[in-house]
Design a protein around this motif. Structure first.
Motif, PDB file in Angstrom:
ATOM      1  N   ASP A   1       0.442  -0.901  -0.239  1.00 54.52           N
ATOM      2  CA  ASP A   1      -0.348  -0.367   0.067  1.00 54.52           C
ATOM      3  C   ASP A   1       0.728   0.978  -0.026  1.00 54.52           C
ATOM      4  O   ASP A   1       0.494   2.650   0.567  1.00 54.52           O
ATOM      5  CB  ASP A   1      -0.697  -0.063   1.242  1.00 54.52           C
ATOM      6  CG  ASP A   1      -0.188   0.069   3.115  1.00 54.52           C
ATOM      7  OD1 ASP A   1       0.920  -0.493   2.442  1.00 54.52           O
ATOM      8  OD2 ASP A   1      -0.816  -0.038   3.589  1.00 54.52           O
ATOM      9  N   VAL A   2       2.536   1.540  -0.666  1.00 59.29           N
ATOM     10  CA  VAL A   2       2.914   2.272  -0.866  1.00 59.29           C
ATOM     11  C   VAL A   2       2.916   2.470  -1.907  1.00 59.29           C
ATOM     12  O   VAL A   2       3.208   2.157  -3.336  1.00 59.29           O
ATOM     13  CB  VAL A   2       4.417   1.892  -0.008  1.00 59.29           C
ATOM     14  CG1 VAL A   2       5.930   2.519  -0.857  1.00 59.29           C
ATOM     15  CG2 VAL A   2       4.400   1.841   1.302  1.00 59.29           C
ATOM     16  N   GLN A   3       3.222   4.110  -2.280  1.00 55.92           N
ATOM     17  CA  GLN A   3       3.363   4.630  -3.317  1.00 55.92           C
ATOM     18  C   GLN A   3       4.556   5.633  -3.815  1.00 55.92           C
ATOM     19  O   GLN A   3       5.006   6.356  -2.438  1.00 55.92           O
ATOM     20  CB  GLN A   3       2.415   5.714  -4.186  1.00 55.92           C
ATOM     21  CG  GLN A   3       0.719   4.467  -4.083  1.00 55.92           C
ATOM     22  CD  GLN A   3      -0.140   5.470  -5.125  1.00 55.92           C
ATOM     23  OE1 GLN A   3       0.282   6.892  -5.114  1.00 55.92           O
ATOM     24  NE2 GLN A   3      -0.695   4.797  -5.292  1.00 55.92           N
ATOM     25  N   PHE A   4       5.638   5.172  -4.608  1.00 54.67           N
ATOM     26  CA  PHE A   4       7.195   5.896  -3.870  1.00 54.67           C
ATOM     27  C   PHE A   4       6.975   7.230  -5.058  1.00 54.67           C
ATOM     28  O   PHE A   4       5.882   7.566  -5.803  1.00 54.67           O
ATOM     29  CB  PHE A   4       8.299   5.289  -5.041  1.00 54.67           C
ATOM     30  CG  PHE A   4       8.570   3.509  -4.617  1.00 54.67           C
ATOM     31  CD1 PHE A   4       9.244   4.178  -3.028  1.00 54.67           C
ATOM     32  CD2 PHE A   4       8.219   2.291  -4.433  1.00 54.67           C
ATOM     33  CE1 PHE A   4       9.363   2.468  -2.232  1.00 54.67           C
ATOM     34  CE2 PHE A   4       7.872   1.925  -4.239  1.00 54.67           C
ATOM     35  CZ  PHE A   4       8.985   1.426  -2.396  1.00 54.67           C
ATOM     36  N   GLU A   5       7.648   8.306  -4.646  1.00 54.99           N
ATOM     37  CA  GLU A   5       7.552   9.556  -5.059  1.00 54.99           C
ATOM     38  C   GLU A   5       9.107   9.235  -6.600  1.00 54.99           C
ATOM     39  O   GLU A   5       9.931   8.025  -6.058  1.00 54.99           O
ATOM     40  CB  GLU A   5       8.365  10.969  -4.019  1.00 54.99           C
ATOM     41  CG  GLU A   5       8.929  11.972  -4.887  1.00 54.99           C
ATOM     42  CD  GLU A   5       8.999  12.467  -3.801  1.00 54.99           C
ATOM     43  OE1 GLU A   5      10.183  13.084  -3.407  1.00 54.99           O
ATOM     44  OE2 GLU A   5       8.797  14.138  -3.454  1.00 54.99           O
ATOM     45  N   GLU A   6       9.193   9.588  -7.057  1.00 52.05           N
ATOM     46  CA  GLU A   6       9.478   8.750  -8.218  1.00 52.05           C
ATOM     47  C   GLU A   6      10.818   8.993  -7.991  1.00 52.05           C
ATOM     48  O   GLU A   6      12.217   8.351  -8.444  1.00 52.05           O
ATOM     49  CB  GLU A   6       9.373  10.043  -9.835  1.00 52.05           C
ATOM     50  CG  GLU A   6       9.989   9.189 -10.902  1.00 52.05           C
ATOM     51  CD  GLU A   6       9.371   9.935 -12.194  1.00 52.05           C
ATOM     52  OE1 GLU A   6      10.381   9.571 -13.155  1.00 52.05           O
ATOM     53  OE2 GLU A   6       8.322  10.306 -12.596  1.00 52.05           O
ATOM     54  N   SER A   7      11.619  10.092  -6.764  1.00 52.80           N
ATOM     55  CA  SER A   7      13.025  10.063  -6.671  1.00 52.80           C
ATOM     56  C   SER A   7      13.587   9.122  -6.007  1.00 52.80           C
ATOM     57  O   SER A   7      14.817   9.727  -5.327  1.00 52.80           O
ATOM     58  CB  SER A   7      13.558  11.374  -7.173  1.00 52.80           C
ATOM     59  OG  SER A   7      13.190  12.179  -5.740  1.00 52.80           O
ATOM     60  N   HIS A   8      12.682   8.709  -5.422  1.00 55.83           N
ATOM     61  CA  HIS A   8      12.730   8.102  -3.892  1.00 55.83           C
ATOM     62  C   HIS A   8      14.142   7.916  -4.015  1.00 55.83           C
ATOM     63  O   HIS A   8      15.278   7.440  -2.595  1.00 55.83           O
ATOM     64  CB  HIS A   8      11.999   7.228  -3.422  1.00 55.83           C
ATOM     65  CG  HIS A   8      11.769   6.064  -2.204  1.00 55.83           C
ATOM     66  ND1 HIS A   8      11.899   6.709  -0.996  1.00 55.83           N
ATOM     67  CD2 HIS A   8      12.865   5.283  -2.689  1.00 55.83           C
ATOM     68  CE1 HIS A   8      12.405   5.741  -0.088  1.00 55.83           C
ATOM     69  NE2 HIS A   8      12.689   4.908  -0.414  1.00 55.83           N
ATOM     70  N   PHE A   9      14.730   6.215  -4.876  1.00 59.54           N
ATOM     71  CA  PHE A   9      15.676   5.772  -4.426  1.00 59.54           C
ATOM     72  C   PHE A   9      16.986   6.228  -5.298  1.00 59.54           C
ATOM     73  O   PHE A   9      18.147   6.232  -4.642  1.00 59.54           O
ATOM     74  CB  PHE A   9      15.201   4.399  -6.171  1.00 59.54           C
ATOM     75  CG  PHE A   9      14.198   3.167  -4.948  1.00 59.54           C
ATOM     76  CD1 PHE A   9      15.060   1.983  -4.305  1.00 59.54           C
ATOM     77  CD2 PHE A   9      13.330   3.318  -5.688  1.00 59.54           C
ATOM     78  CE1 PHE A   9      13.857   1.512  -3.879  1.00 59.54           C
ATOM     79  CE2 PHE A   9      12.076   2.432  -5.603  1.00 59.54           C
ATOM     80  CZ  PHE A   9      12.917   1.133  -3.983  1.00 59.54           C
ATOM     81  N   VAL A  10      16.789   7.308  -5.534  1.00 62.45           N
ATOM     82  CA  VAL A  10      17.708   8.594  -5.923  1.00 62.45           C
ATOM     83  C   VAL A  10      18.363   8.071  -4.591  1.00 62.45           C
ATOM     84  O   VAL A  10      19.437   8.753  -4.523  1.00 62.45           O
ATOM     85  CB  VAL A  10      17.435   9.446  -7.200  1.00 62.45           C
ATOM     86  CG1 VAL A  10      18.878  10.115  -6.865  1.00 62.45           C
ATOM     87  CG2 VAL A  10      16.884   9.251  -8.387  1.00 62.45           C
ATOM     88  N   HIS A  11      17.982   9.095  -3.822  1.00 64.02           N
ATOM     89  CA  HIS A  11      17.926   9.062  -2.600  1.00 64.02           C
ATOM     90  C   HIS A  11      18.491   8.079  -1.467  1.00 64.02           C
ATOM     91  O   HIS A  11      19.041   8.458  -1.096  1.00 64.02           O
ATOM     92  CB  HIS A  11      16.795  10.558  -2.068  1.00 64.02           C
ATOM     93  CG  HIS A  11      17.051  11.671  -3.072  1.00 64.02           C
ATOM     94  ND1 HIS A  11      18.197  12.591  -3.430  1.00 64.02           N
ATOM     95  CD2 HIS A  11      15.549  11.997  -3.448  1.00 64.02           C
ATOM     96  CE1 HIS A  11      17.186  13.551  -3.492  1.00 64.02           C
ATOM     97  NE2 HIS A  11      16.089  12.906  -4.519  1.00 64.02           N
ATOM     98  N   ALA A  12      17.938   7.033  -1.974  1.00 63.94           N
ATOM     99  CA  ALA A  12      17.533   5.895  -0.530  1.00 63.94           C
ATOM    100  C   ALA A  12      18.627   5.057  -0.706  1.00 63.94           C
ATOM    101  O   ALA A  12      19.478   4.849   0.504  1.00 63.94           O
ATOM    102  CB  ALA A  12      16.451   5.018  -0.855  1.00 63.94           C
ATOM    103  N   VAL A  13      19.578   5.197  -1.967  1.00 61.43           N
ATOM    104  CA  VAL A  13      20.205   4.066  -2.262  1.00 61.43           C
ATOM    105  C   VAL A  13      21.692   4.079  -1.613  1.00 61.43           C
ATOM    106  O   VAL A  13      22.504   4.196  -1.234  1.00 61.43           O
ATOM    107  CB  VAL A  13      20.672   3.264  -3.318  1.00 61.43           C
ATOM    108  CG1 VAL A  13      18.801   2.459  -3.392  1.00 61.43           C
ATOM    109  CG2 VAL A  13      20.219   4.134  -4.638  1.00 61.43           C
TER     110      VAL A  13
END
Length: 312
Positions: free
Chosen positions: A107-119
């Protein structure tokens, strides 16, 4: 292929495994998996996405099958019987082939740049686990009713408390990030810890326990403000029957006790004495009121702790 510090990545393995524990989430999968793949593409990460199904009764498997034509790196792993959140996540940790692992609710939706910052903190060697900002909402993502950031863990009246960072705290506390809903970690770190503690099944406090274990074992847990997700919370508890509400209350109290005992295990005799006095009062006062839900939770917690000791 990304370059992971201090990790041997097998040839041909993806950069990241995204594991989604699923139970009757067919429509959530249909709506949110395309958003997930767009966020992975934005970060230029090769990925495998594993839907770890916990014996769903809906058409989750058919939904995933229909999506694999567009997303061939999507896989469906089914458990024959319902195991609960912790064990379902642990199956994803076990099955992951990538050096990075993202565990995320359906039930989660990602902001498009999420993984850019998270990793990034993990790839640069600054972190072993990262947690972003969770915008919890009921109907409109633009109007969150609660934003989950960091959490302070403390003991009050002998009992564990996990409260928002911004709340005033009395006495000593430890700043952690609750590792539930969505986070990114080095896969080998989660395997060293052993994943989620199955004693907390089916829900409550397992995310606090995992965040605590990450720090206790000397791994680096970094909160990343730029990494944002939107979480549509399930607000069905208010609609439950009185008997079902008692069951939920019992599970919550049982798991809070289990985590309290984990904290006390790392403390001195004085903490145990304080806890013992308050615990005696809680048991007596609730018994006098005729409320025995807490007593059942206490007995269940003792039993689960004993069984885990015998198994270790």
């Amino acid at each position: 292929m990304i370059s992971m510090p201090n990790a041997n990545q097998p040839e041909g393995a993806p950069d990241i495994t995204v594991a989604l524990p699923n139970y009757n989430g067919a429509e959530l999968l249909r709506n949110n998996i395309p958003i997930l793949f767009r966020a992975l593409k934005k970060a230029e990460l090769s990925a495998e996405v594993l839907v770890i199904d916990d014996a769903s009764a809906d058409d989750s498997s058919a939904v995933v099958a229909s999506l694999t034509a567009e997303y061939p790196k999507l896989r469906f792993l089914a458990q024959p019987v319902n195991k609960g959140f912790a064990e379902t996540c642990n199956k994803g940790i076990e099955a992951a082939r990538a050096p990075l692992l993202c565990l995320v609710n359906t039930d989660v939706q990602f902001e498009e740049s999420h993984f850019v910052h998270a990793v990034q903190p993990i790839l640069s060697g600054e972190a072993d686990v990262t947690k972003g900002v969770i915008h919890n909402y009921s109907t409109d993502p633009a109007q969150p009713h609660y934003i989950d950031t960091q959490t302070r863990v403390s003991l009050r009246r002998g009992m564990a408390r996990a409260e928002p960072q911004e709340k005033k705290h009395r006495g000593a506390s430890v700043l952690i990030a609750k590792l539930g809903c969505c986070f990114v970690a080095r896969t080998d770190v989660l395997r060293q810890i052993g994943g989620f503690d199955a004693r907390y099944s089916p829900y409550y406090w397992e995310d606090v326990e995992l965040g605590w274990q990450v720090l206790k074992r000397g791994f680096r847990l970094v909160y990343v403000e730029q990494a944002k997700i939107f979480h549509q919370e399930n607000s069905t508890i208010g609609k439950l029957s009185p008997e079902r509400k008692k069951q939920v209350s019992r599970v919550r109290a049982r798991n809070r006790l289990l985590f309290t005992w984990t904290l006390l295990r790392d403390g001195g005799l004085g903490r145990w004495l304080v806890y013992g006095l308050w615990e005696f009062w809680r048991l007596v006062s609730r018994g006098l009121r005729g409320d025995f839900v807490y007593h059942l939770a206490f007995a269940d917690a003792v039993k689960r702790r004993r069984l885990s000791r015998e198994a270790s």
